[in-house]
Write a protein that holds these residues in place. Sequence first.
Motif, PDB file in Angstrom:
ATOM      1  N   ARG A  55       0.734  -1.096   0.071  1.00 28.25           N
ATOM      2  CA  ARG A  55       0.156  -0.027  -0.094  1.00 28.25           C
ATOM      3  C   ARG A  55       0.841   1.136   0.019  1.00 28.25           C
ATOM      4  O   ARG A  55       1.655   1.243   0.891  1.00 28.25           O
ATOM      5  N   VAL A  56       0.296   2.162  -0.734  1.00 24.89           N
ATOM      6  CA  VAL A  56       1.152   3.562  -0.925  1.00 24.89           C
ATOM      7  C   VAL A  56       0.076   4.737  -0.831  1.00 24.89           C
ATOM      8  O   VAL A  56      -0.903   4.593  -1.356  1.00 24.89           O
ATOM      9  N   ALA A  57       0.420   5.450   0.315  1.00 18.75           N
ATOM     10  CA  ALA A  57      -0.407   6.729   0.179  1.00 18.75           C
ATOM     11  C   ALA A  57       0.513   8.120  -0.281  1.00 18.75           C
ATOM     12  O   ALA A  57       1.477   8.293   0.564  1.00 18.75           O
ATOM     13  N   LEU A  58      -0.028   8.698  -1.113  1.00 24.59           N
ATOM     14  CA  LEU A  58       0.904   9.782  -1.650  1.00 24.59           C
ATOM     15  C   LEU A  58       0.358  11.171  -0.733  1.00 24.59           C
ATOM     16  O   LEU A  58      -0.969  10.797  -0.667  1.00 24.59           O
ATOM     17  N   VAL A  59       1.106  12.045  -0.510  1.00 24.29           N
ATOM     18  CA  VAL A  59       0.852  13.162   0.364  1.00 24.29           C
ATOM     19  C   VAL A  59       0.381  14.022  -0.541  1.00 24.29           C
ATOM     20  O   VAL A  59       0.660  14.483  -1.640  1.00 24.29           O
ATOM     21  N   VAL A  60      -1.022  14.238  -0.494  1.00 20.98           N
ATOM     22  CA  VAL A  60      -2.090  15.109  -1.524  1.00 20.98           C
ATOM     23  C   VAL A  60      -1.211  16.470  -1.707  1.00 20.98           C
ATOM     24  O   VAL A  60      -1.031  17.084  -2.960  1.00 20.98           O
ATOM     25  N   ASP A  61      -0.842  17.095  -0.745  1.00 19.97           N
ATOM     26  CA  ASP A  61      -0.249  18.691  -0.991  1.00 19.97           C
ATOM     27  C   ASP A  61       1.288  18.766  -1.312  1.00 19.97           C
ATOM     28  O   ASP A  61       1.810  19.729  -1.568  1.00 19.97           O
ATOM     29  N   HIS A  62       1.873  17.479  -1.622  1.00 20.19           N
ATOM     30  CA  HIS A  62       3.432  17.522  -1.969  1.00 20.19           C
ATOM     31  C   HIS A  62       3.560  17.871  -3.190  1.00 20.19           C
ATOM     32  O   HIS A  62       2.983  17.421  -4.072  1.00 20.19           O
ATOM     33  N   GLN A  63       4.717  18.848  -3.474  1.00 19.91           N
ATOM     34  CA  GLN A  63       5.080  19.242  -4.821  1.00 19.91           C
ATOM     35  C   GLN A  63       5.193  17.962  -5.900  1.00 19.91           C
ATOM     36  O   GLN A  63       5.016  18.191  -6.994  1.00 19.91           O
ATOM     37  N   ASP A  64       5.839  17.047  -5.512  1.00 18.59           N
ATOM     38  CA  ASP A  64       6.006  15.610  -6.301  1.00 18.59           C
ATOM     39  C   ASP A  64       5.016  14.585  -6.454  1.00 18.59           C
ATOM     40  O   ASP A  64       5.295  13.848  -7.082  1.00 18.59           O
ATOM     41  N   ARG A  65       3.706  15.037  -5.922  1.00 17.43           N
ATOM     42  CA  ARG A  65       2.656  14.075  -5.997  1.00 17.43           C
ATOM     43  C   ARG A  65       2.280  13.678  -7.260  1.00 17.43           C
ATOM     44  O   ARG A  65       2.348  12.385  -7.607  1.00 17.43           O
ATOM     45  N   GLU A  66       2.137  14.285  -8.459  1.00 17.90           N
ATOM     46  CA  GLU A  66       1.963  13.896  -9.772  1.00 17.90           C
ATOM     47  C   GLU A  66       2.873  13.235 -10.488  1.00 17.90           C
ATOM     48  O   GLU A  66       2.623  11.995 -11.020  1.00 17.90           O
ATOM     49  N   PRO A  67       4.211  13.608 -10.413  1.00 14.41           N
ATOM     50  CA  PRO A  67       5.045  12.755 -11.108  1.00 14.41           C
ATOM     51  C   PRO A  67       5.368  11.411 -10.327  1.00 14.41           C
ATOM     52  O   PRO A  67       5.663  10.473 -10.866  1.00 14.41           O
ATOM     53  N   LEU A  68       5.224  11.426  -8.984  1.00 10.91           N
ATOM     54  CA  LEU A  68       5.350  10.185  -8.193  1.00 10.91           C
ATOM     55  C   LEU A  68       4.110   9.163  -8.610  1.00 10.91           C
ATOM     56  O   LEU A  68       4.352   7.860  -8.826  1.00 10.91           O
ATOM     57  N   HIS A  69       3.081   9.828  -8.829  1.00  8.21           N
ATOM     58  CA  HIS A  69       1.997   8.828  -9.306  1.00  8.21           C
ATOM     59  C   HIS A  69       2.313   8.287 -10.655  1.00  8.21           C
ATOM     60  O   HIS A  69       2.092   6.989 -10.906  1.00  8.21           O
ATOM     61  N   GLU A  70       2.695   9.343 -11.654  1.00 10.21           N
ATOM     62  CA  GLU A  70       3.124   8.587 -12.761  1.00 10.21           C
ATOM     63  C   GLU A  70       4.367   7.506 -12.708  1.00 10.21           C
ATOM     64  O   GLU A  70       4.323   6.475 -13.349  1.00 10.21           O
TER      65      GLU A  70
END
Length: 162
Positions: free
Chosen positions: A94-109
């Motif tokens: 399980r991974v939870a991305l921090v919503v307001d982190h600046q790298d969220r979108e690139p990390l998702h990809e």
Amino acid sequence: MRSRSGSGRHPITVITHEDPIGRGPANYMIHADLSDRQDGWREQLWTRQLTEGRFEVTCLPFFTYGICYLDVVTIDSNHLVASVVQKSGHRTLRVALVVDHQDREPLHELLHGKVVEAALPHEWLQGTYLSVDLPPGTDPAALTEVLKAPAQAGALHWEIDS
């Protein structure tokens, strides 16, 4: 997620799966009670009914601990998970991305690409939570190595459940 009124003092919030890996025409919905972590919360679990009271989990739980893909569970009269009666040997990363982190979108990809490359079944919830099926014998080292630096930077949290 969706909310509805409950009989208690807290409304019930149900966490639903957007695209479960085992979606099928004969799926049966049950819930796992998450109120030990958040009052009134439940996770909807997609299952395949095996017998009147036994169900095989056909999704990847995002928040329910101790239940993984293809585990067999029983339910109570409220259609809540009562017990796990047979473990499948699968684990869940399980991974939870921090919503307001600046790298969220690139990390998702990046993470999406890695799980697709590894050919591992996975589910996303709201583009922020990722559950990855780790079938028996799967070595998650390549994925967990990718997670270490972003976790240290505070961009995500991760765990493996069995």
